[in-house]
Design a protein around this motif. Structure first.
Motif, short mmCIF file in Angstrom:
data_model
loop_
_atom_site.label_atom_id
_atom_site.label_comp_id
_atom_site.label_asym_id
_atom_site.label_seq_id
_atom_site.Cartn_x
_atom_site.Cartn_y
_atom_site.Cartn_z
N LYS A 21 1.20 -1.65 0.20
CA LYS A 21 0.13 0.28 0.03
C LYS A 21 0.66 0.99 -0.44
O LYS A 21 1.14 2.31 -1.21
CB LYS A 21 -1.33 0.16 1.39
CG LYS A 21 -2.47 -0.32 0.79
CD LYS A 21 -3.34 0.22 2.29
CE LYS A 21 -3.38 -1.41 2.52
NZ LYS A 21 -3.87 -1.53 3.21
N LYS A 22 1.62 1.29 1.15
CA LYS A 22 2.78 2.65 0.63
C LYS A 22 3.61 2.66 -0.38
O LYS A 22 3.70 3.20 -1.00
CB LYS A 22 4.04 2.42 2.30
CG LYS A 22 3.40 2.99 3.63
CD LYS A 22 4.25 2.36 4.30
CE LYS A 22 2.87 1.78 6.10
NZ LYS A 22 3.16 3.81 6.93
N VAL A 23 4.23 1.16 -0.66
CA VAL A 23 4.80 1.40 -2.18
C VAL A 23 4.34 1.63 -3.17
O VAL A 23 4.42 3.28 -4.48
CB VAL A 23 5.59 0.22 -2.49
CG1 VAL A 23 6.32 0.41 -4.04
CG2 VAL A 23 6.71 -0.01 -1.69
N ALA A 45 2.20 6.70 -7.25
CA ALA A 45 1.26 7.26 -7.82
C ALA A 45 1.62 8.58 -7.26
O ALA A 45 1.37 9.66 -8.63
CB ALA A 45 -0.28 7.19 -7.06
N ALA A 46 2.34 8.99 -6.46
CA ALA A 46 2.63 10.38 -5.96
C ALA A 46 3.90 10.40 -6.82
O ALA A 46 4.56 11.82 -7.24
CB ALA A 46 2.95 10.59 -4.84
N PHE A 73 11.86 2.61 7.15
CA PHE A 73 11.58 2.08 5.35
C PHE A 73 10.78 2.84 4.99
O PHE A 73 11.33 3.74 3.27
CB PHE A 73 10.34 0.97 6.15
CG PHE A 73 9.28 0.93 4.81
CD1 PHE A 73 9.62 0.26 3.89
CD2 PHE A 73 8.28 1.30 4.57
CE1 PHE A 73 8.85 -0.53 3.09
CE2 PHE A 73 7.69 1.79 3.57
CZ PHE A 73 7.49 0.44 2.88
N GLU A 74 10.31 4.02 5.72
CA GLU A 74 9.98 5.57 4.56
C GLU A 74 10.77 6.41 4.27
O GLU A 74 10.57 7.06 2.67
CB GLU A 74 8.59 6.38 5.45
CG GLU A 74 7.90 5.69 6.18
CD GLU A 74 6.24 6.43 5.76
OE1 GLU A 74 6.26 6.18 4.48
OE2 GLU A 74 5.37 5.42 6.39
N LYS A 75 11.73 6.42 4.67
CA LYS A 75 13.18 7.18 4.07
C LYS A 75 13.68 7.16 3.00
O LYS A 75 13.86 7.94 2.17
CB LYS A 75 14.05 7.26 5.59
CG LYS A 75 15.54 8.00 5.49
CD LYS A 75 16.01 8.93 7.03
CE LYS A 75 17.67 8.92 6.09
NZ LYS A 75 18.41 9.81 6.34
N LEU A 76 13.79 5.56 3.26
CA LEU A 76 14.96 4.80 2.23
C LEU A 76 13.75 4.48 0.94
O LEU A 76 13.98 5.09 0.00
CB LEU A 76 14.58 3.06 2.64
CG LEU A 76 15.88 2.74 3.70
CD1 LEU A 76 16.00 1.21 3.12
CD2 LEU A 76 16.48 3.11 2.61
N LEU A 77 12.49 4.98 1.18
CA LEU A 77 11.06 4.67 0.27
C LEU A 77 11.51 6.09 -0.39
O LEU A 77 11.59 6.17 -1.82
CB LEU A 77 9.67 4.58 0.36
CG LEU A 77 8.85 4.05 -0.50
CD1 LEU A 77 8.66 3.65 -1.81
CD2 LEU A 77 7.54 4.39 0.19
#
Lengths: 407, 407
Positions: free
Chosen positions: B22-24, B29-30, B361-365
């Motif tokens: 979902k996060k990916v 999308a953004a 995780f968010e930072k890496l993404l």
């Protein structure tokens, strides 16, 4: 020490087909030169369709190229197969199934067993009798069958199907929560008409019964009045899970692929009476205890629905149903009472002269060198019957009838 | 209405990998033009070995000829594969395994889940923490996990494995009946030496503990001191079931084949203290709820043990382990604390600056367009870590390290 699931210990030690094997092996040892014809186990004998093999070859090649290689697939199955199933097995019969109601697996036997994972231990169980042993044994293992007394499990309601009631089961006399129906039936080869199946769906709707509908043999149906899917009956999506298999349809017994439908309208209940979606629970079981069916196998199953695949499957079904017709005719001419074999690949034979199932089995083995399956192995109402399968080779089937005629 | 298995309702609604997806998806999308590198899910990327494909082509052809067609196979698997397994995976290490102790299945995930069928609900469970979620979830479903409170199941003993104890689990502080060990470990990529594993086998022997030993990654072991099988340790056949897989060894994640060893010396117990053979119970589960693994798949698995197959598998393992070495070196050079990746295809990364797993995780993404797996998703002791897999493509792995270096 780790505790075992003691329900397993209640299972009968001897498995029907293992018992048969032992007796056949003993006969072979005593008569090494005799040619035995095996019409016992319901396993297919004819080759896998060319369309299926071509698709599998292509899929194997795809796995050899990193651009087309496939690792883990979708848990419930690939959309290409799910779409083919919906578009061919359901849509043409006016049944609307959504893709996330279809679960592709490695076979209907696994499915009918594993579905128990999502159900409580306290459910009462009903089966038509005689019955495919897996329904019983998996419920024994889960603790839903009670104890074995005088040839039956006291926690299971046996609904008798014999020549006396024309193999049409009566509605159960005590409340059951889960009911197994297999039509066309294994082992009797009999079917339910649309009206008779409707009676069961209506009963389930009125009494909140969950029907496990095993339609593994639907491809053998010849009569227009026999439903292929329980969802042809109005309201069935509220009460029934349907199991399907490519095993007997397209020769997949050694390839392993089946599927089941768990409609989103179908609910179970908590002890407190809250409704719970069985589709959601089953989906959770799929993601947690399964990792999808082989991509190569799924491509093979998809090819069953191609124009060539359909033609080949029809030829396979015709082949086996011709066997069934040969056996029916031959056996009737010999004076046997014969059931099934018209919409199913099984012949259900009344033993002559009041013989027991096992006595007749022994007589067939010793005098005709023919292996059938004693009906009592499928449950108490199978006593006095014997099952023969139409899955044999044509020449062996012809010879089997010849041997029976001089018995 | 049929009662559901209410233990299912205790499961956490969100599955780790679904959350990541979902996060990916939201990030994609953004930022539709950004190229994301996925080193999250442990799925292989390189083609199926040619030896395997050749064997599968041959098996598909055999299915097209009625003389070589195979229907239902032996429930536990074909002797040709069982013999190859014993002769290659065990005999050369001095381990005597009998053919009826080997069970061929459609994958280790299914096996580690299904094995619970033969075990009682009252067993207490121990896991090393962080842990492969399937061990936990399947025990939740079976009612052995208790309730989820403050990030853990109160019926499960979590044995912490972190940098503080060098990822060597301490013996459990409370009695467990069943203990899951996965070595080489998923997710930490760490291993146990022979002496350390011996400590566990001795503990199990003294305390009547059943060890579920998941050796799905044994092919990645490089160090001579790391055991490939728990049965290298004396006495282990009295306490351990071992699970193996062709998924990560030979690229079978989409083909589905694994096996497990249930030694005949291994017993469970009834509540009254009678010993029961787990091999017998598991065999009964196989015959009742399973119909064997695809013949074609088993021929493919057999080819893994051919001279060509072995060479190709070695090349696959070398490829992924070179990825692991590239990541390890790159990450260490960047100043990260890095574990695993030396005898396993997983790198276990300490998050920098006390970040939480999900923050990192968010930072890496967001900053490196790189997908890892937050360590906390594997259990409470995974907090503060992130898992990266070595199963990626070489160029993507190199680019991932490059991106991390400029973070």
């Amino acid at each position: 020490m780790a505790l075992v699931n003691e329900h397993f210990l209640k299972l009968q030690n001897n498995y029907l087909f293992a018992d048969i094997s032992k007796k056949v092996d003993a006969f072979k040892a005593a008569h090494p030169r005799d040619k035995i014809i095996r019409l016992g186990i319901g396993d297919v004998t004819q080759p896998l369709p060319e369309a299926v093999r071509t698709a599998m070859h292509r899929a194997v090649d795809e796995m050899g190229d990193r651009d087309t290689f496939r690792g883990y697939g979708p848990y419930q199955g690939y959309p290409f197969l799910i779409d083919a199933i919906i578009g061919n097995d359901f849509a043409p019969r006016g049944i609307a199934i959504e893709p996330d109601e279809v679960f592709i697996s490695d076979g209907a036997k696994c499915d009918t067993g594993n579905i128990g994972d999502i159900l409580g231990c306290a459910n009462s169980i009903g089966v038509t009798d005689p019955v495919y042993p897996v329904y019983i044994d998996t419920n024994v293992m889960a603790g839903r069958a009670g104890n074995f007394e005088a040839g039956r499990w006291n926690g299971i309601e046996y609904i008798s199907c014999t020549a006396e009631n024309n193999f049409i089961p009566a509605l159960p006399s005590r409340k059951v929560d889960i009911l197994y129906l297999c039509y066309p039936n294994n082992p009797t080869g009999t079917t339910l008409s649309r009206d008779e199946l409707k009676k069961w769906v209506d009963y389930a709707l009125e009494n909140d019964v969950l029907i496990m509908y095993d339609a593994a043999y639907e491809a053998y149906i010849q009569d227009a009045d026999v439903p292929h899917s329980i969802y042809e009956i109005e309201g069935a999506k509220k009460v029934a899970i349907e199991f399907r298999s490519f095993s007997k349809t397209a020769g997949f017994t050694g390839v392993r692929c089946g599927y089941n439908i768990v409609p989103k309208e179908l609910n179970g209940s908590t002890l407190e009476g809250c409704s719970v979606s069985l589709n959601t629970l089953w989906g959770r079981r799929f993601t947690t205890k399964f990792n999808g069916t082989s991509y190569i196998t799924q491509r093979g199953a998809e090819a069953v629905y191609s124009p060539e695949g359909k033609q080949e499957v029809k030829a396979l079904i015709d082949y086996y149903m011709t066997n069934a017709a040969i056996m029916r005719r031959g056996l009737i001419e010999c004076g046997f009472d014969v059931y099934g074999g018209e919409n199913a690949p099984y012949i259900w034979l009344k033993t002559p002269g009041g013989m027991s199932s096992w006595e007749f089995f022994e007589k067939l083995l010793n005098e005709a060198k023919l292996v059938g399956t004693p009906g009592v192995g499928f449950g108490p109402s199978g006593e006095g019957y014997l099952r023969l399968t139409a899955f044999g080779d044509r020449n062996e089937t012809l010879e089997a009838v010849e041997r029976l005629s001089v018995l």
